[in-house]
Design a protein around this motif. Structure first.
Motif, PDB file in Angstrom:
ATOM      1  N   TRP A  20      -4.144   2.076  -4.386  1.00  0.00           N
ATOM      2  CA  TRP A  20      -3.284   2.901  -5.241  1.00  0.00           C
ATOM      3  C   TRP A  20      -4.126   3.918  -6.002  1.00  0.00           C
ATOM      4  N   SER A  21      -3.989   5.182  -5.636  1.00  0.00           N
ATOM      5  CA  SER A  21      -4.683   6.273  -6.322  1.00  0.00           C
ATOM      6  C   SER A  21      -3.913   6.641  -7.591  1.00  0.00           C
ATOM      7  N   ASN A  76       5.922   9.832  -0.292  1.00  0.00           N
ATOM      8  CA  ASN A  76       6.688   8.879  -1.102  1.00  0.00           C
ATOM      9  C   ASN A  76       7.106   7.631  -0.322  1.00  0.00           C
ATOM     10  N   PHE A 115       5.752   3.698   1.510  1.00  0.00           N
ATOM     11  CA  PHE A 115       4.861   2.571   1.259  1.00  0.00           C
ATOM     12  C   PHE A 115       4.916   1.637   2.454  1.00  0.00           C
ATOM     13  N   ASP A 146      -2.445   9.432  -8.231  1.00  0.00           N
ATOM     14  CA  ASP A 146      -1.194  10.108  -7.852  1.00  0.00           C
ATOM     15  C   ASP A 146      -0.132   9.109  -7.405  1.00  0.00           C
ATOM     16  N   SER A 147      -0.538   8.110  -6.636  1.00  0.00           N
ATOM     17  CA  SER A 147       0.448   7.131  -6.170  1.00  0.00           C
ATOM     18  C   SER A 147       0.946   6.255  -7.316  1.00  0.00           C
ATOM     19  N   LYS A 196       0.832  -1.200   0.000  1.00  0.00           N
ATOM     20  CA  LYS A 196       0.000   0.000   0.000  1.00  0.00           C
ATOM     21  C   LYS A 196       0.869   1.254   0.000  1.00  0.00           C
ATOM     22  N   PRO A 197       0.502   2.249  -0.811  1.00  0.00           N
ATOM     23  CA  PRO A 197       1.250   3.509  -0.797  1.00  0.00           C
ATOM     24  C   PRO A 197       0.882   4.329   0.441  1.00  0.00           C
ATOM     25  N   LYS A 198       1.845   5.100   0.927  1.00  0.00           N
ATOM     26  CA  LYS A 198       1.614   5.992   2.059  1.00  0.00           C
ATOM     27  C   LYS A 198       2.029   7.404   1.672  1.00  0.00           C
ATOM     28  N   ASN A 233       3.495   8.250  -9.123  1.00  0.00           N
ATOM     29  CA  ASN A 233       4.741   8.253  -8.367  1.00  0.00           C
ATOM     30  C   ASN A 233       5.517   6.966  -8.610  1.00  0.00           C
TER      31      ASN A 233
END
Length: 287
Positions: A51-52, A15, A17, A54-55, A10-12, A58
């Motif tokens: 994951w959106s 920058n 995760f 934006d993520s 999962k992204p946090k 990235n």
């Protein structure tokens, strides 16, 4: 290969995760499995969740971010005696981003290969139940094939609560394989794994959902239904009635599984079972 369902990536914020589900890793089980069968590989599923856009961007544009993810996953594999991962991330692909995300998959797989780790990529069927083509094409598989150990093809979940019916019609599976393996395509044929569902579905009064083996047995015991064979789709099903209405259950059987194994053999491909623990013990008499 055995793929325990343990991990989520999962992204946090900032920058970063997180690899969640580490508490579920059963090191003793891994040791026992490998001790009992020297050729088995343990490749936990890694599901990309939350994951959106934006993520995802990235992940695509920030090479340091991607490298950090790979380093941690490789370290986790070494510490826990994993032989690789089953990556479930195709669902974050969309539109014009597909080409860039294929590059991401290639980069991840390349780093895993350098560390002698398998990469199994979960992919959707090329054709959906309504006849629409999905985001996966033969050219995508051909591009990824040098980097991927195997492709786990999701030839199940054909029907839904909104449109009840068979779990995985035989003719539909055949159409999917014809699309992926047309024009005598051989370069990646041995890497395709035909998806077999060991769960079923219970459709009732506009609702219902998946059922597993013990639930199926309970329903047979309770309703004592007449099990019927759907010749067109190659699946067994039964109807039942309750005080609140009626329902229909589609669940795998020896005959339905055998037909799909024969189809895989005809195409010269392997199989991927979802999920071993959801089936009935006698299913394994066919393997």
């Amino acid at each position: 290969m055995i793929s325990p369902v343990w991990l989520q990536l999962k992204p946090k914020l900032s920058n970063s995760f997180a690899i969640e589900g580490k508490h579920d890793i059963d090191k003793k089980w891994i040791i026992d499995v490998k001790r009992s069968n020297k050729i088995v590989s343990v490749v936990p599923r890694l599901m990309f969740e939350e994951w959106s856009y934006d993520s995802v961007m990235n992940l695509i544009e920030n090479s340091n971010f991607l490298n950090e993810i790979c380093v941690e996953l490789i370290d986790l594999a070494k510490k826990n005696n994993f032989d690789g991962y089953v990556l479930e991330l195709w669902n974050i692909l969309s539109g014009k981003l597909k080409i860039k995300l294929i590059n991401v998959i290639q980069n991840i797989a390349n780093k895993f290969q350098e560390n002698k780790l398998h990469v199994i990529l979960v992919i959707p069927p090329p054709i959906y139940s309504n006849g629409m083509m999905s985001s996966i094409h033969k050219e995508d598989i051909k591009t990824l094939s040098p980097y991927i150990t195997a492709f786990s093809l999701m030839t199940y979940d054909y029907s839904s609560i909104e449109r009840p019916g068979p779990n995985s019609p035989l003719q539909w599976i055949q159409e999917c394989m014809n699309v992926l393996l047309s024009d005598a395509e051989q370069t990646f044929k041995n890497k395709i794994l035909l998806g077999l569902n060991f769960y079923g579905n219970d459709y009732k009064n506009g609702g219902g959902g998946p059922i597993i083996g013990n639930q199926y047995i309970s329903m047979l015991t309770k309703y004592k239904p007449k099990i019927k064979w759907d010749k067109k789709h190659g699946e067994h099903y039964f109807n039942y009635k309750t005080d609140f209405g009626s329902g229909t259950v589609y669940y795998p059987s020896l005959q339905s599984i055998k037909l799909r194994l024969q189809l895989a053999e005809e195409f010269g491909i392997g199989v991927a079972i979802w999920e071993i623990g959801q089936g009935l013990d006698y299913f394994y008499n066919l393997f």
